[in-house]
Design a protein around this motif. Structure first.
Motif, short mmCIF file in Angstrom:
data_model
loop_
_atom_site.label_atom_id
_atom_site.label_comp_id
_atom_site.label_asym_id
_atom_site.label_seq_id
_atom_site.Cartn_x
_atom_site.Cartn_y
_atom_site.Cartn_z
N ALA A 39 1.18 -1.64 -0.03
CA ALA A 39 0.28 -0.43 0.45
C ALA A 39 1.18 1.41 0.05
CB ALA A 39 -0.99 0.03 1.47
N GLY A 40 1.74 1.22 0.74
CA GLY A 40 2.73 2.07 1.26
C GLY A 40 3.24 3.09 -0.80
N TYR A 41 3.21 1.76 -1.20
CA TYR A 41 4.02 2.13 -2.96
C TYR A 41 3.15 2.23 -3.77
CZ TYR A 41 7.24 1.64 -7.07
OH TYR A 41 7.21 1.95 -8.00
N ILE A 42 1.22 1.25 -3.95
CA ILE A 42 0.76 1.60 -4.71
C ILE A 42 -0.39 2.60 -4.57
CG2 ILE A 42 1.55 -0.27 -6.39
CD1 ILE A 42 -0.95 -1.63 -4.56
N PHE A 43 -0.69 3.32 -3.12
CA PHE A 43 -1.70 3.48 -2.98
C PHE A 43 -1.01 5.24 -2.45
CE2 PHE A 43 -3.77 -0.50 -2.30
CZ PHE A 43 -4.30 -0.55 -2.47
N THR A 44 -0.27 5.54 -2.53
CA THR A 44 0.14 7.12 -2.54
C THR A 44 0.13 7.89 -3.59
OG1 THR A 44 1.98 7.18 -3.29
CG2 THR A 44 1.58 6.60 -0.51
N GLY A 45 0.08 7.40 -4.43
CA GLY A 45 0.21 7.79 -5.68
C GLY A 45 1.36 8.44 -6.75
N ASN A 46 2.15 8.65 -5.16
CA ASN A 46 3.41 9.32 -6.34
C ASN A 46 4.27 8.22 -7.76
OD1 ASN A 46 3.06 10.55 -3.93
ND2 ASN A 46 4.51 9.99 -2.86
N ASN A 47 3.98 7.18 -6.89
CA ASN A 47 4.38 5.72 -8.34
C ASN A 47 3.79 5.54 -9.65
OD1 ASN A 47 7.37 6.37 -6.67
ND2 ASN A 47 5.25 4.61 -5.33
N ASP A 48 2.78 5.88 -9.97
CA ASP A 48 1.61 5.46 -10.32
C ASP A 48 2.44 5.71 -12.01
OD1 ASP A 48 0.02 5.72 -7.96
OD2 ASP A 48 -1.27 7.14 -9.70
N ALA A 49 3.00 6.52 -12.12
CA ALA A 49 3.08 6.98 -14.03
C ALA A 49 4.16 5.65 -14.22
CB ALA A 49 3.77 8.34 -14.20
N ASN A 50 5.43 5.30 -13.02
CA ASN A 50 6.02 5.02 -13.10
C ASN A 50 4.97 2.95 -13.24
OD1 ASN A 50 8.16 6.46 -13.25
ND2 ASN A 50 8.85 6.07 -11.86
N VAL A 51 4.28 2.81 -12.39
CA VAL A 51 3.61 1.52 -12.35
C VAL A 51 3.20 1.20 -13.82
CG1 VAL A 51 2.02 0.14 -11.28
CG2 VAL A 51 3.68 1.32 -9.76
N MET A 52 2.46 2.17 -13.89
CA MET A 52 1.53 1.51 -15.20
C MET A 52 2.69 1.87 -16.37
SD MET A 52 -1.35 4.36 -14.81
CE MET A 52 -2.66 3.54 -15.98
N HIS A 53 4.15 2.51 -16.91
CA HIS A 53 4.19 2.56 -17.48
C HIS A 53 5.15 1.18 -17.78
CE1 HIS A 53 8.32 3.67 -19.53
NE2 HIS A 53 7.21 4.52 -20.62
N ASN A 54 6.01 0.84 -16.23
CA ASN A 54 6.96 -0.53 -16.71
C ASN A 54 6.24 -1.47 -16.64
OD1 ASN A 54 9.12 1.80 -16.46
ND2 ASN A 54 9.06 1.52 -13.78
N SER A 55 4.92 -1.93 -15.86
CA SER A 55 4.70 -2.61 -16.55
C SER A 55 4.11 -3.13 -17.59
CB SER A 55 3.39 -3.33 -14.79
OG SER A 55 4.29 -3.07 -13.87
N ALA A 56 3.40 -2.27 -18.15
CA ALA A 56 2.57 -3.09 -19.29
C ALA A 56 3.86 -2.29 -20.07
CB ALA A 56 1.65 -1.05 -19.68
N LEU A 57 4.93 -2.31 -20.38
CA LEU A 57 5.98 -2.04 -21.30
C LEU A 57 6.44 -4.11 -21.38
CD1 LEU A 57 8.54 0.77 -21.89
CD2 LEU A 57 6.35 0.17 -23.21
N ILE A 58 6.57 -4.39 -19.99
CA ILE A 58 6.93 -5.68 -19.64
C ILE A 58 5.97 -6.49 -20.83
CG2 ILE A 58 7.56 -8.17 -18.33
CD1 ILE A 58 8.30 -5.10 -16.16
N ASN A 59 4.53 -6.33 -20.33
CA ASN A 59 3.80 -7.40 -20.85
C ASN A 59 3.49 -7.24 -22.01
OD1 ASN A 59 2.53 -8.48 -18.27
ND2 ASN A 59 1.95 -6.32 -17.30
N LEU A 60 3.39 -6.31 -22.78
CA LEU A 60 2.91 -6.04 -24.44
C LEU A 60 4.60 -6.08 -24.88
CD1 LEU A 60 2.48 -1.97 -23.92
CD2 LEU A 60 0.89 -3.60 -25.42
#
Ligand code: NAD
Length: 339
Positions: free
Chosen positions: A99-120
């Protein structure tokens, strides 16, 4: 000898999965941007690569020249026709944390960008190299927030996913990637298996530093404390927690089944965070008071609905929470108190 590729093999669940596949007699290649932090990898071949780069994904998914020996991974293109294909590919790599990483909002752009790239990258390369089947780890975080407002009665039935309304960008990326794998299954005949994990915990997982999840964080705080322990929010939020061994069993059963998913892999033993503290304190033999402090808490209630997994696989997790917590507490307590 069967072959498996584990992406995210330096992470918590990935490192346990590699161990299990080795016990089953597979030749295993693990890939991650880092080695497992708390134990050595069990993989035959462990490669440090950034999976956001499609050239790296292409290289690690290739099995040419494989003779049961560890392969050096070449960083250039081969003709696809010569490729041998992995029997099983497990895609667990993601930019994630508690929760301290994914719910604060501070890491949203990286979380979406990095994981989506991996899956693509992974899904496209799996088709190119004709891998036999791909497992993708989604998350219960993709379920709609409006079904998880009542802590005593959350709805996480698989069919409740739409209309979509996850409470985090992490959940939105998981939902996007579920659909991505299913689209490749539909259009390119890729065999995919998708599970939605619900709070997996156990030894050899992140337990400090900001990316740890509730069970590890609470084990650490209990191990460190003698009087008081801090809990984020009022502690009335509910969750269920699944011990990692049962998660791996579910992953292997699903991957080798005829059922595509998505399906929950989680425990249905729901507890409040306050109860999680009480159980952990009891295991530690400590009497601690809970101090409630502000902090990110996520949805009010969440529990795994195990009807579908039971129906499709004839199996669902059954280990009591307390048993898994004992093993986890023991491991974290040793690290905290050096004993
Ligand atoms: P983890 O963070 O321990 O493992 C993920 C691994 O991915 C890490 O080792 C990380 O280094 C690696 N990774 C990140 N970016 C990478 C990159 N660009 N290239 C290569 N590797 C990269 O997490 P985990 O708990 O083992 O979770 C595994 C999977 O299960 C994740 O996809 C996660 O979203 C999903 N999941 C986990 C839980 C849980 O409770 N642990 C719950 C729901 C879903």
């Amino acid at each position: 000898m069967k072959t498996a590729l584990v992406l995210g093999a330096g992470g918590f669940i990935g490192s346990h999965l590699v161990k299990k596949l080795k016990e089953e007699g597979f030749w295993v290649r693990g890939v991650d941007i880092k080695k497992p932090e708390y134990w050595d990898t069990f993989a035959d071949d462990f490669q440090i690569y950034d999976l956001r780069d499609p050239r790296n994904v292409e290289a690690v998914m290739r099995l040419e020249g494989y003779e049961g020996q560890p392969l050096p991974v070449a960083y250039h293109r081969y003709p696809f026709s010569d490729a041998l294909a992995f029997d099983e590919v497990y895609q667990l790599a993601a930019d994630m944390g508690g929760a301290g990483y994914i719910f604060t909002g501070n890491n949203d752009a990286n979380v979406m960008h990095n994981s989506a790239l991996i899956n693509l990258n992974v899904v496209k390369e799996a088709v190119q190299q004709k891998v036999k089947r791909v497992f993708y780890s989604s998350s219960a975080c993709m379920y709609p927030e409006h079904n998880q407002l009542d802590p005593n009665n959350p709805n996480c039935e698989e069919s409740s996913a739409y209309p979509a309304n996850p409470d985090s960008e992490y959940g939105w990326e998981k939902l996007f990637s579920e659909r991505l794998y299913l689209a490749f299954a539909r259009n390119y005949g890729l065999t995919v298996r998708i599970a939605r994990f619900h709070n997996i915990f156990g030894p050899y997982g992140t337990w400090k530093g900001g990316k740890e999840k509730a069970p590890a964080a609470i084990c650490r705080k209990v191990a460190e404390s003698t009087e008081e322990i801090e809990v984020w929010g009022d502690g009335q939020q509910t969750r269920s927690f699944l011990f990692v061994d049962e998660c791996i069993e579910g992953v292997l059963r699903l991957t080798r089944s005829d059922f595509e998913g998505p399906v929950n892999i989680g425990s249905d033993e729901m507890v409040t965070i306050n109860q999680l503290v009480e159980i952990t304190s009891k295991i530690a033999g400590k009497k601690l008071t809970i101090k409630h402090v502000d902090g990110p808490t996520g949805v009010r209630g969440r529990n795994s609905d195990n009807k579908l997994i039971q129906e499709k696989l004839g199996w669902s997790p059954s280990k009591p929470l307390e048993d898994g917590l004992k093993q986890t507490y023991e491991w974290i307590n040793k690290l905290v108190n050096n004993n």
